[in-house]
Scaffold this motif. Sequence first.
Motif, PDB file in Angstrom:
ATOM      1  N   GLN A 144       0.819  -1.212   0.000  1.00  0.00           N
ATOM      2  CA  GLN A 144       0.000   0.000   0.000  1.00  0.00           C
ATOM      3  C   GLN A 144       0.855   1.265   0.000  1.00  0.00           C
ATOM      4  O   GLN A 144       0.494   2.261  -0.622  1.00  0.00           O
ATOM      5  N   TYR A 145       1.970   1.223   0.701  1.00  0.00           N
ATOM      6  CA  TYR A 145       2.857   2.387   0.724  1.00  0.00           C
ATOM      7  C   TYR A 145       3.616   2.540  -0.591  1.00  0.00           C
ATOM      8  O   TYR A 145       3.847   3.658  -1.053  1.00  0.00           O
ATOM      9  N   LEU A 146       3.999   1.431  -1.204  1.00  0.00           N
ATOM     10  CA  LEU A 146       4.805   1.494  -2.417  1.00  0.00           C
ATOM     11  C   LEU A 146       4.000   1.777  -3.684  1.00  0.00           C
ATOM     12  O   LEU A 146       4.471   2.480  -4.567  1.00  0.00           O
ATOM     13  N   GLN A 147       2.805   1.236  -3.771  1.00  0.00           N
ATOM     14  CA  GLN A 147       2.035   1.325  -5.018  1.00  0.00           C
ATOM     15  C   GLN A 147       1.889   2.749  -5.551  1.00  0.00           C
ATOM     16  O   GLN A 147       2.067   2.963  -6.758  1.00  0.00           O
ATOM     17  N   PRO A 148       1.589   3.750  -4.741  1.00  0.00           N
ATOM     18  CA  PRO A 148       1.458   5.103  -5.308  1.00  0.00           C
ATOM     19  C   PRO A 148       2.774   5.670  -5.853  1.00  0.00           C
ATOM     20  O   PRO A 148       2.765   6.626  -6.608  1.00  0.00           O
ATOM     21  N   GLU A 149       3.884   5.067  -5.477  1.00  0.00           N
ATOM     22  CA  GLU A 149       5.190   5.612  -5.852  1.00  0.00           C
ATOM     23  C   GLU A 149       5.828   4.899  -7.043  1.00  0.00           C
ATOM     24  O   GLU A 149       6.460   5.527  -7.881  1.00  0.00           O
ATOM     25  N   VAL A 150       5.705   3.596  -7.106  1.00  0.00           N
ATOM     26  CA  VAL A 150       6.507   2.796  -8.021  1.00  0.00           C
ATOM     27  C   VAL A 150       5.960   2.746  -9.446  1.00  0.00           C
ATOM     28  O   VAL A 150       4.785   3.012  -9.687  1.00  0.00           O
TER      29      VAL A 150
END
Length: 171
Positions: A144-150
């Motif tokens: 959840q933390y990574l998805q908006p960034e990667v």
Amino acid sequence: MEEEIINRVANSKLVTVNLEDYYLSGQRQQIDISAWLYEGFVLREKDFRATLKDQDWSSYKDSFVALYCSTDAIIPSWAYLLITTYLQPYAKKVVVGDLRELESILYAEKLQLENWSAFKDQMVIIKGCSNLPVPENAYLLLAQYLQPEVKSLMFGEACSSVPLYKKPKMS
């Protein structure tokens, strides 16, 4: 003629995130409060308070502590709060639940503090194997933390990963 072996994994732009890197070191202990109940089921306040007062709480110094009851006793909320007041000078963290719940909470707090923007537009693999106790919730939170960034998110190892997410191309 021998062909040179090329390690495509080592040469790729994949970034691996290992949840073990976010593991908080320290002893984990659990307390079954049923031992402090009359016949393991009934909380008698006066006896309960006396038992807590007589405990040696120093054995929980610098520990992460999970409080639980192994019986079907109905435990009032104040009982866990009272135990926590005795543990507070010694324990690093106290939670209600088992060791898995404790681990989930520790990971949640640690992951929340990270700056995930460092993974902006990266191709990221969440490492699947671990030697430390990594709860399933930690993997979910990390995703959840990574998805908006990667740019893309995978699970497993670079040589055999499972695709989870790919950022849509903007037109």
